[in-house]
Design a protein around this motif. Structure first.
Motif, PDB file in Angstrom:
ATOM      1  N   LEU A 102      25.527  51.743  10.470  1.00 54.63           N
ATOM      2  CA  LEU A 102      25.705  51.307  11.750  1.00 54.63           C
ATOM      3  C   LEU A 102      26.286  50.035  11.904  1.00 54.63           C
ATOM      4  N   GLU A 103      25.864  48.763  11.043  1.00 55.97           N
ATOM      5  CA  GLU A 103      26.373  47.684  11.770  1.00 55.97           C
ATOM      6  C   GLU A 103      28.136  47.676  11.572  1.00 55.97           C
ATOM      7  N   ASP A 104      28.390  48.208   9.819  1.00 58.01           N
ATOM      8  CA  ASP A 104      29.730  48.366  10.058  1.00 58.01           C
ATOM      9  C   ASP A 104      30.934  49.219  10.728  1.00 58.01           C
ATOM     10  N   LEU A 105      30.131  50.400  11.663  1.00 56.96           N
ATOM     11  CA  LEU A 105      30.704  50.761  12.420  1.00 56.96           C
ATOM     12  C   LEU A 105      31.137  50.509  13.692  1.00 56.96           C
ATOM     13  N   TYR A 106      29.492  49.138  13.767  1.00 61.30           N
ATOM     14  CA  TYR A 106      29.854  48.493  15.608  1.00 61.30           C
ATOM     15  C   TYR A 106      30.902  47.223  15.049  1.00 61.30           C
ATOM     16  N   GLU A 107      31.095  46.426  13.918  1.00 57.88           N
ATOM     17  CA  GLU A 107      32.148  46.180  13.662  1.00 57.88           C
ATOM     18  C   GLU A 107      33.453  47.147  13.136  1.00 57.88           C
ATOM     19  N   LEU A 108      33.480  47.873  13.471  1.00 53.33           N
ATOM     20  CA  LEU A 108      34.887  48.536  12.897  1.00 53.33           C
ATOM     21  C   LEU A 108      35.308  49.007  14.298  1.00 53.33           C
ATOM     22  N   SER A 109      34.621  49.329  15.109  1.00 54.23           N
ATOM     23  CA  SER A 109      35.357  49.381  16.952  1.00 54.23           C
ATOM     24  C   SER A 109      35.788  48.394  17.672  1.00 54.23           C
ATOM     25  N   LYS A 126      38.337  47.296  15.545  1.00 57.71           N
ATOM     26  CA  LYS A 126      39.647  46.768  15.257  1.00 57.71           C
ATOM     27  C   LYS A 126      40.430  48.763  14.759  1.00 57.71           C
ATOM     28  N   LEU A 127      39.398  49.279  16.005  1.00 48.06           N
ATOM     29  CA  LEU A 127      40.346  50.627  16.557  1.00 48.06           C
ATOM     30  C   LEU A 127      40.862  50.424  17.618  1.00 48.06           C
ATOM     31  N   ASN A 128      42.543  50.876  17.385  1.00 43.10           N
ATOM     32  CA  ASN A 128      43.276  50.311  18.292  1.00 43.10           C
ATOM     33  C   ASN A 128      44.305  51.936  18.531  1.00 43.10           C
ATOM     34  N   SER A 129      43.383  52.978  19.141  1.00 45.26           N
ATOM     35  CA  SER A 129      42.801  54.380  19.935  1.00 45.26           C
ATOM     36  C   SER A 129      42.011  55.044  20.146  1.00 45.26           C
ATOM     37  N   LEU A 130      42.513  55.329  21.739  1.00 43.89           N
ATOM     38  CA  LEU A 130      41.071  55.941  21.972  1.00 43.89           C
ATOM     39  C   LEU A 130      40.866  57.243  21.279  1.00 43.89           C
ATOM     40  N   HIS A 131      41.299  58.011  20.532  1.00 41.60           N
ATOM     41  CA  HIS A 131      40.618  59.066  19.909  1.00 41.60           C
ATOM     42  C   HIS A 131      39.652  58.386  18.750  1.00 41.60           C
ATOM     43  N   LEU A 132      40.389  56.944  17.725  1.00 40.86           N
ATOM     44  CA  LEU A 132      39.571  57.073  17.238  1.00 40.86           C
ATOM     45  C   LEU A 132      38.048  56.096  17.966  1.00 40.86           C
ATOM     46  N   TYR A 133      38.471  55.487  18.621  1.00 37.62           N
ATOM     47  CA  TYR A 133      36.635  55.122  19.053  1.00 37.62           C
ATOM     48  C   TYR A 133      35.577  55.401  19.628  1.00 37.62           C
ATOM     49  N   HIS A 134      36.591  56.823  20.497  1.00 38.82           N
ATOM     50  CA  HIS A 134      36.215  57.927  20.689  1.00 38.82           C
ATOM     51  C   HIS A 134      34.827  58.298  20.243  1.00 38.82           C
ATOM     52  N   GLU A 135      35.490  58.835  18.176  1.00 36.20           N
ATOM     53  CA  GLU A 135      35.380  59.091  17.222  1.00 36.20           C
ATOM     54  C   GLU A 135      33.979  58.057  16.820  1.00 36.20           C
ATOM     55  N   ASN A 136      34.697  57.018  17.046  1.00 39.42           N
ATOM     56  CA  ASN A 136      33.323  56.245  16.344  1.00 39.42           C
ATOM     57  C   ASN A 136      32.232  56.283  17.021  1.00 39.42           C
ATOM     58  N   GLU A 137      32.563  55.843  18.145  1.00 38.29           N
ATOM     59  CA  GLU A 137      31.352  56.464  19.557  1.00 38.29           C
ATOM     60  C   GLU A 137      30.553  57.257  18.685  1.00 38.29           C
ATOM     61  N   ILE A 138      30.878  58.751  18.965  1.00 39.38           N
ATOM     62  CA  ILE A 138      30.242  59.546  18.458  1.00 39.38           C
ATOM     63  C   ILE A 138      29.281  59.888  17.508  1.00 39.38           C
ATOM     64  N   PHE A 139      29.987  58.794  15.742  1.00 43.54           N
ATOM     65  CA  PHE A 139      29.777  58.379  14.625  1.00 43.54           C
ATOM     66  C   PHE A 139      27.969  57.582  14.681  1.00 43.54           C
ATOM     67  N   MET A 140      28.703  56.585  15.553  1.00 46.45           N
ATOM     68  CA  MET A 140      27.137  55.847  16.154  1.00 46.45           C
ATOM     69  C   MET A 140      26.100  56.190  16.586  1.00 46.45           C
ATOM     70  N   MET A 154      24.355  57.523  14.128  1.00 46.51           N
ATOM     71  CA  MET A 154      23.405  57.060  13.049  1.00 46.51           C
ATOM     72  C   MET A 154      22.178  56.374  13.626  1.00 46.51           C
ATOM     73  N   ALA A 155      22.503  56.588  15.226  1.00 48.68           N
ATOM     74  CA  ALA A 155      21.444  55.520  15.251  1.00 48.68           C
ATOM     75  C   ALA A 155      20.094  56.224  16.383  1.00 48.68           C
ATOM     76  N   LEU A 156      20.602  57.405  16.715  1.00 47.29           N
ATOM     77  CA  LEU A 156      20.069  58.230  17.468  1.00 47.29           C
ATOM     78  C   LEU A 156      18.636  59.074  16.553  1.00 47.29           C
ATOM     79  N   SER A 157      19.389  59.454  15.063  1.00 46.70           N
ATOM     80  CA  SER A 157      18.977  60.342  14.411  1.00 46.70           C
ATOM     81  C   SER A 157      18.043  59.730  13.790  1.00 46.70           C
ATOM     82  N   ASP A 158      16.745  60.226  14.139  1.00 49.71           N
ATOM     83  CA  ASP A 158      15.628  59.707  13.106  1.00 49.71           C
ATOM     84  C   ASP A 158      15.788  60.637  11.435  1.00 49.71           C
TER      85      ASP A 158
END
Length: 357
Positions: free
Chosen positions: A291-298, A300-314, A317-321
């Motif tokens: 999760l921390e790597d995904l947050y730092e990855l955000s 570096k993202l230079n596209s709205l589509h990439l940012y949206h995809e990363n947000e879904i992934f985060m 990972m954060a909400l699933s127990d």
């Protein structure tokens, strides 16, 4: 020339390390084996204690009360084991776990495969040592305490077969946890690799989506494994803490001596508890490690589509127990273990104060 890659972990890796040959583990042999060992002899033990020991219980002294509690607890635990094998252990979930893990298409490195093999061997060695030691002491105890040789032989067989069934189930769930840990470690490693990619060249939409899909498969595989073992896990923790609490409270009594057999039994159960808990908690911890790597990855993202995809992934990972559960009530994680020991300590103090004040 490079060899073509195939979806990994392969079925051979997933089915390796069990006490039954891999060609039988997915078939009906596993259920028959557990019915014969864990369920059948647990049922015999339940009937034996109900007929031979429970009617003799008396509540005149504190020591006799604890003996009656042990007998009652043995009957309850034995009946739960029988019900668990009959109705709470569905191998179809194991087959779904295998098929879902194959969809991950993750190829562990040679070092990772060596780690998987080493962890499996270590678990098997520890379980084998506790099984041999437990069986040896159990044989000596039964022969020394029971005059009837036929009765002693039946109880010895019960003890050995139930313990062997327990070792089989513990080895099985630990092997599944090892595979799940390898899958989550591989996903976390690839997330970390993406995070190290320079910002100016990072524009891979497909890589993030592919990792998110693999993570979803790993979560689904964990859920299948949990449905297979959730009731066994619950019975195991209930048995450990119930026996442990009774023996500790009993040890506080005046002129009370605990048989060395019970001490070894509790030592064996504690070793089993440590092995099982370590593997279960590790799966839960690794499922959120990236999760921390995904947050730092955000950043570096230079596209709205990439940012949206990363947000879904985060969010996924954060909400699933993710992890194994106690009868589908609580997830086995660090907080659960702390709560269990705190509750156990509270019960010990309360019973000790009530009985020996």
């Amino acid at each position: 020339m490079s060899l073509p890659t195939s979806p990994n972990p392969s079925k051979e890796i997933l089915l390796d390390g069990f006490m039954l040959p891999s060609k039988y583990i997915l078939g009906s042999v596993t259920k028959i084996f557990l019915l014969f060992t864990f369920a059948c002899f647990s049922a015999f033990k339940m009937v034996y204690y109900s007929i031979c020991d429970l009617p003799l219980c008396n509540y005149t002294t504190k020591i006799s009360v604890f003996k009656c509690l042990h007998v009652t607890l043995a009957i309850i635990i034995s009946s739960l084991k029988v019900l668990m094998i009959l109705f709470g252990f569905d191998l179809n979930y194991f087959k779904r776990f295998i098929s879902t893990m194959e969809l991950l298409s993750i190829a562990p490195e040679r070092s990772a495969l060596r780690t998987i093999k080493r962890n499996r061997q270590l678990n098997l060695i520890i379980l084998s040592m506790t099984f041999i030691g437990y069986s040896t002491l159990r044989i000596r105890y039964r022969l020394a305490s029971i005059q009837n040789l036929f009765e002693a032989t039946l109880l010895i067989l019960c003890d050995i077969f139930i313990e062997f069934g327990l070792a089989f189930l513990l080895n099985m769930i630990c092997n599944i946890c090892i595979c799940l840990k390898a899958a989550f470690k591989e996903i976390n490693s690839k997330i970390a690799d993406l995070n190290e990619t320079p910002k100016q060249v990072f524009n891979s939409f497909d890589e993030i989506r592919n990792l998110r899909k693999r993570y979803s498969y790993a979560v689904r595989a964990t859920k299948h494994a949990d449905k297979l073992f959730r009731y066994f896990i619950a019975i195991f923790y209930i048995e450990y803490f119930a026996y442990n609490n009774l023996n500790i409270v009993r040890s506080f009594g005046l002129k009370t001596q605990i048989d060395s057999l019970w001490l070894f039994v509790m030592l064996s159960l504690t070793i089993h508890l440590l092995i099982l808990t370590y593997n279960l908690v590790s799966v839960n911890n690794l499922s959120r490690q990236g999760l921390e790597d995904l947050y730092e990855l955000s950043f570096k993202l230079n596209s709205l589509h990439l940012y949206h995809e990363n947000e879904i992934f985060m969010a996924r990972m954060a909400l699933s127990d993710v992890g194994f559960t106690f009868a589908n009530l609580f997830t086995i994680n660090n907080s659960f273990i702390t709560s269990m020991f705190s509750l156990s300590l509270t019960i010990i103090i309360a019973l000790t104060s009530l009985i020996y004040r």
